[in-house]
Write a protein that holds these residues in place. Sequence first.
Motif, mmCIF file in Angstrom:
data_model
loop_
_atom_site.group_PDB
_atom_site.id
_atom_site.type_symbol
_atom_site.label_atom_id
_atom_site.label_comp_id
_atom_site.label_asym_id
_atom_site.label_seq_id
_atom_site.Cartn_x
_atom_site.Cartn_y
_atom_site.Cartn_z
ATOM 1 N N THR A 53 -5.738 8.426 -0.166
ATOM 2 C CA THR A 53 -4.531 9.243 0.006
ATOM 3 C C THR A 53 -3.855 8.829 1.294
ATOM 4 O O THR A 53 -4.491 8.297 2.221
ATOM 5 C CB THR A 53 -4.844 10.754 0.063
ATOM 6 N N TRP A 54 -2.575 9.049 1.349
ATOM 7 C CA TRP A 54 -1.756 8.805 2.536
ATOM 8 C C TRP A 54 -1.032 10.110 2.830
ATOM 9 O O TRP A 54 -0.437 10.716 1.929
ATOM 10 C CB TRP A 54 -0.758 7.679 2.254
ATOM 11 N N ASN A 97 3.607 11.580 1.501
ATOM 12 C CA ASN A 97 2.268 11.630 0.903
ATOM 13 C C ASN A 97 2.235 10.720 -0.313
ATOM 14 O O ASN A 97 3.259 10.463 -0.932
ATOM 15 C CB ASN A 97 1.838 13.057 0.549
ATOM 16 N N TRP A 130 0.821 -1.210 0.000
ATOM 17 C CA TRP A 130 0.000 0.000 0.000
ATOM 18 C C TRP A 130 0.857 1.264 0.000
ATOM 19 O O TRP A 130 0.406 2.314 -0.404
ATOM 20 C CB TRP A 130 -0.924 0.013 1.215
ATOM 21 N N GLU A 184 5.742 5.663 7.384
ATOM 22 C CA GLU A 184 6.146 6.992 7.848
ATOM 23 C C GLU A 184 7.204 7.609 6.952
ATOM 24 O O GLU A 184 7.320 8.824 6.875
ATOM 25 C CB GLU A 184 6.647 6.920 9.286
ATOM 26 N N SER A 212 0.826 9.707 7.876
ATOM 27 C CA SER A 212 0.399 9.095 9.141
ATOM 28 C C SER A 212 -0.955 8.404 9.047
ATOM 29 O O SER A 212 -1.264 7.560 9.875
ATOM 30 C CB SER A 212 0.363 10.141 10.262
ATOM 31 N N ARG A 213 -1.754 8.768 8.039
ATOM 32 C CA ARG A 213 -3.097 8.200 7.970
ATOM 33 C C ARG A 213 -3.554 8.018 6.520
ATOM 34 O O ARG A 213 -3.328 8.888 5.680
ATOM 35 C CB ARG A 213 -4.062 9.132 8.681
ATOM 36 N N ARG A 214 -4.199 6.892 6.272
ATOM 37 C CA ARG A 214 -4.768 6.612 4.945
ATOM 38 C C ARG A 214 -6.243 7.006 4.975
ATOM 39 O O ARG A 214 -6.963 6.683 5.918
ATOM 40 C CB ARG A 214 -4.614 5.121 4.618
ATOM 41 N N CYS A 242 1.942 2.798 2.693
ATOM 42 C CA CYS A 242 1.619 3.621 3.863
ATOM 43 C C CYS A 242 2.674 3.410 4.954
ATOM 44 O O CYS A 242 2.492 2.617 5.877
ATOM 45 C CB CYS A 242 0.226 3.284 4.374
#
Length: 138
Positions: A127-128, A106, A98, A102, A131-133, A100
């Motif tokens: 979007t990533w 983006n 994926w 750190e 820190s979060r998807r 995702c």
Amino acid sequence: SWFAFTVYVNDASHPGRDRRLSHRTALSQGEQRVVAYLVLFAAAAAQFGSLAAQAPQAPRLILLDDAFAKVDEPTHGRLLGLLVELDLDFVLTSERVWGCFESVPNLHIYECLRDPAVPGIATLHFTWDGSRRRLVGV
């Protein structure tokens, strides 16, 4: 001009015992692939760097099909982080990566879904942000 790369293999369990890579160096399949990616990324960055004076706005694009197959998941993040460090743009396909991590600040992710009984492909756009998807749309 030509570029030369010397690859050294280091083992975290034996710090300071770096080995120069040669055709005799024993590596697992995953390690062989990581070494191949490292050399590919370094060569691409060097080539794009040499072209920067003539085309500073040109994309520094790497395309990876079935990216990081036979490479362990923690190493996925390290390899993607290296692409970011080298300022390389990338498009990758994978059934399981994926992106995702750190180390990736983006990312746009498109999951393609296909029903063999129905014509066409559905996509989910995520979007990533480092820190979060988040799901953007279908």
